[in-house]
Motif scaffolding. Structure first.
Motif: not given
Length: 212
Positions: A98-121
């Protein structure tokens, strides 16, 4: 090419972690909710993938160890909340975990982009397998990146945050491969006078164990 997007500076150690609020598998969460605690924010490329499944099973099994050092876990991917829930249900049914810690949804990739995980393009989330250690003041203290086909080490994530905590507490540094109970090192001197003073006992002025 959009010059505004491509000129954004990448996050670095010592930067404030970008704030966000989003839906998670444990209800809505904001980064500010974790202020005052050590946090591991780790992203995965996609739900229902083999490497990510192995990581989440291992993180869930190590939950007590993270709790013991006051460290919170927060997962993230661009998959939807409902995909997260279906995946966690399948992990529970197939592996008995059972995974009890939270998992964030980021369908717009806004969080991933803000953290530099993704190039904005970037056209997809193929580059995401990043981890960020965020301290109680909301500052990024460590970052790690892995390729898609190599899983992270849960033991190393635990060791890393404990080393940061102990270094902060005692004002020293941790040597290669440091684990709980091992000697720490004094911080290197930053002036010639301090270097000369340390060398008077014959020991290396630049490599000295921290006295407890």
């Amino acid at each position: 090419m959009n010059d505004t997007n491509t000129s954004v500076r990448a996050l670095r150690i010592g930067d404030p972690a970008p704030e966000f609020r989003a839906r998670t598998t444990c209800g809505e969460r904001a980064l500010a909710d974790f202020r005052g605690k050590w946090l591991l924010l780790f992203a995965h490329p996609a739900d229902f993938t083999p490497v990510c499944t192995s990581e989440f099973i291992s993180f869930a099994k190590a939950q007590d160890k993270f709790d013991a050092i006051g460290r919170k876990l927060l997962g993230l991917s661009i998959d939807s909340l409902y995909s997260h829930l279906a995946w966690l249900r399948d992990i529970h049914e197939r592996f008995g975990v059972t995974v009890t810690f939270p998992i964030v949804e980021d369908p717009s990739m806004a969080i991933a982009t803000a953290y530099g995980m993704l190039d904005p393009l970037a056209p997809d989330a193929g580059a995401i397998r990043a981890s960020y250690v965020i301290d109680p003041q909301g500052v990024i203290r460590a970052m790690s990146w892995y390729p898609l086909n190599v899983g992270r080490s849960v033991d190393e994530q635990l060791r890393l945050v404990r080393a940061l905590q102990v270094a902060d507490e005692y004002g020293g540094s941790t040597p290669e491969g440091w684990h709980e109970g091992m000697p720490m090192l004094e911080l290197a001197p930053t002036s010639l006078d301090a270097a000369l003073q340390r060398g008077q006992d014959g020991a290396a002025w630049y490599f000295r164990e921290l006295k407890s």
